[in-house]
Scaffold this motif. Structure first.
Motif, PDB file in Angstrom:
ATOM      1  N   PRO A 142       0.831  -1.205   0.000  1.00 48.43           N
ATOM      2  CA  PRO A 142       0.000   0.000   0.000  1.00 48.43           C
ATOM      3  C   PRO A 142       0.861   1.248   0.000  1.00 48.43           C
ATOM      4  O   PRO A 142       1.937   1.289   0.587  1.00 48.43           O
ATOM      5  N   ALA A 143       0.362   2.256  -0.674  1.00 51.21           N
ATOM      6  CA  ALA A 143       1.095   3.515  -0.765  1.00 51.21           C
ATOM      7  C   ALA A 143       0.904   4.316   0.511  1.00 51.21           C
ATOM      8  O   ALA A 143      -0.014   4.077   1.293  1.00 51.21           O
ATOM      9  N   GLY A 144       1.784   5.261   0.722  1.00 47.52           N
ATOM     10  CA  GLY A 144       1.697   6.133   1.887  1.00 47.52           C
ATOM     11  C   GLY A 144       2.301   5.493   3.112  1.00 47.52           C
ATOM     12  O   GLY A 144       2.842   4.399   3.087  1.00 47.52           O
ATOM     13  N   GLY A 145       2.216   6.205   4.202  1.00 50.60           N
ATOM     14  CA  GLY A 145       2.764   5.701   5.450  1.00 50.60           C
ATOM     15  C   GLY A 145       4.219   6.079   5.632  1.00 50.60           C
ATOM     16  O   GLY A 145       4.794   6.849   4.872  1.00 50.60           O
ATOM     17  N   ALA A 146       4.818   5.537   6.652  1.00 52.86           N
ATOM     18  CA  ALA A 146       6.213   5.812   6.966  1.00 52.86           C
ATOM     19  C   ALA A 146       7.006   4.514   6.826  1.00 52.86           C
ATOM     20  O   ALA A 146       6.497   3.429   7.096  1.00 52.86           O
ATOM     21  N   GLU A 201      -1.268  11.750  12.260  1.00 53.49           N
ATOM     22  CA  GLU A 201      -2.103  10.791  11.533  1.00 53.49           C
ATOM     23  C   GLU A 201      -2.121   9.463  12.301  1.00 53.49           C
ATOM     24  O   GLU A 201      -1.232   8.635  12.143  1.00 53.49           O
ATOM     25  N   PRO A 202      -3.127   9.245  13.150  1.00 54.53           N
ATOM     26  CA  PRO A 202      -3.146   8.050  14.011  1.00 54.53           C
ATOM     27  C   PRO A 202      -3.221   6.724  13.258  1.00 54.53           C
ATOM     28  O   PRO A 202      -2.771   5.713  13.753  1.00 54.53           O
ATOM     29  N   ASN A 203      -3.786   6.694  12.055  1.00 61.33           N
ATOM     30  CA  ASN A 203      -3.907   5.454  11.285  1.00 61.33           C
ATOM     31  C   ASN A 203      -2.762   5.264  10.305  1.00 61.33           C
ATOM     32  O   ASN A 203      -2.907   4.578   9.295  1.00 61.33           O
ATOM     33  N   LEU A 204      -1.615   5.845  10.610  1.00 65.16           N
ATOM     34  CA  LEU A 204      -0.461   5.784   9.725  1.00 65.16           C
ATOM     35  C   LEU A 204       0.074   4.357   9.639  1.00 65.16           C
ATOM     36  O   LEU A 204       0.275   3.686  10.653  1.00 65.16           O
ATOM     37  N   LEU A 205       0.290   3.879   8.419  1.00 65.81           N
ATOM     38  CA  LEU A 205       0.901   2.572   8.197  1.00 65.81           C
ATOM     39  C   LEU A 205       2.412   2.722   8.337  1.00 65.81           C
ATOM     40  O   LEU A 205       3.008   3.612   7.722  1.00 65.81           O
ATOM     41  N   LEU A 261       4.349   3.432  20.476  1.00 62.21           N
ATOM     42  CA  LEU A 261       4.132   4.835  20.101  1.00 62.21           C
ATOM     43  C   LEU A 261       2.720   5.073  19.578  1.00 62.21           C
ATOM     44  O   LEU A 261       2.292   6.214  19.449  1.00 62.21           O
ATOM     45  N   GLY A 262       2.009   3.994  19.253  1.00 70.02           N
ATOM     46  CA  GLY A 262       0.625   4.137  18.815  1.00 70.02           C
ATOM     47  C   GLY A 262       0.356   3.684  17.401  1.00 70.02           C
ATOM     48  O   GLY A 262      -0.739   3.898  16.882  1.00 70.02           O
ATOM     49  N   ALA A 263       1.332   3.065  16.763  1.00 60.21           N
ATOM     50  CA  ALA A 263       1.110   2.575  15.399  1.00 60.21           C
ATOM     51  C   ALA A 263       0.161   1.390  15.441  1.00 60.21           C
ATOM     52  O   ALA A 263       0.372   0.439  16.177  1.00 60.21           O
ATOM     53  N   ARG A 264      -0.909   1.462  14.666  1.00 56.57           N
ATOM     54  CA  ARG A 264      -1.892   0.367  14.650  1.00 56.57           C
ATOM     55  C   ARG A 264      -1.496  -0.705  13.658  1.00 56.57           C
ATOM     56  O   ARG A 264      -1.745  -1.881  13.885  1.00 56.57           O
ATOM     57  N   ASP A 265      -0.912  -0.298  12.539  1.00 57.54           N
ATOM     58  CA  ASP A 265      -0.506  -1.248  11.504  1.00 57.54           C
ATOM     59  C   ASP A 265       0.998  -1.145  11.298  1.00 57.54           C
ATOM     60  O   ASP A 265       1.509  -0.099  10.878  1.00 57.54           O
ATOM     61  N   VAL A 266       1.700  -2.242  11.589  1.00 63.95           N
ATOM     62  CA  VAL A 266       3.138  -2.318  11.343  1.00 63.95           C
ATOM     63  C   VAL A 266       3.351  -3.449  10.355  1.00 63.95           C
ATOM     64  O   VAL A 266       2.946  -4.585  10.599  1.00 63.95           O
TER      65      VAL A 266
END
Length: 134
Positions: free
Chosen positions: A55-59, A92-96, A120-125
């Motif tokens: 998926p595009a985006g995220g860190a 952005e709390p839903n950051l991938l 730190l709060g990442a929901r999707d790693v």
């Protein structure tokens, strides 16, 4: 004079055959039985997917073979990487978050990093891996 003959004793059953059967049963059940500890609850292992577009985006956190970190292509030390990632997660709390580690990177360094990212709060790693060539 009359002599009494001693009564003939019947030959006792040999127990050797029974010992052999018990031994074979023991070996059989040891071979077919589970020797590992079973979980007291249902455990569903994680699934991996290959051949799909990421998926595009995220860190993206990159980990070199020597343990050097980079966040989105910029080499930083660990504390700076986590600080910048925390700022991104607050915005952005839903950051991938993708963790792209070199195959020679130590797992002892990678797993605590993933745990810290989740703290730190990442929901999707997402762990990025490359399948071996056949």
């Amino acid at each position: 004079m009359k002599l009494n003959r001693p009564m003939r004793r019947t030959t006792p059953e040999t127990i050797v055959a029974l010992i052999d059967v018990v031994f074979f049963l023991l070996v059989f059940f040891m071979l077919i039985g589970r020797m590992d500890a079973t979980s007291p609850f249902d455990v569903a292992p994680a699934h991996s997917r290959t051949g799909l577009e990421m998926p595009a985006g995220g860190a993206t956190i990159s980990v070199s073979a020597k343990g050097v970190l980079a966040l989105d292509g910029t080499e930083l030390d660990k504390s700076q990487t986590l600080e910048k990632l925390q700022i991104q997660l607050q915005a952005e709390p839903n950051l991938l978050v993708r963790v792209n580690a070199h195959r020679d990177a130590l797992l002892q360094e990678l797993l605590p990093l993933v745990a810290t990212v989740e703290a730190l709060g990442a929901r999707d790693v997402m762990l990025v891996v490359t399948p071996e060539e056949p």
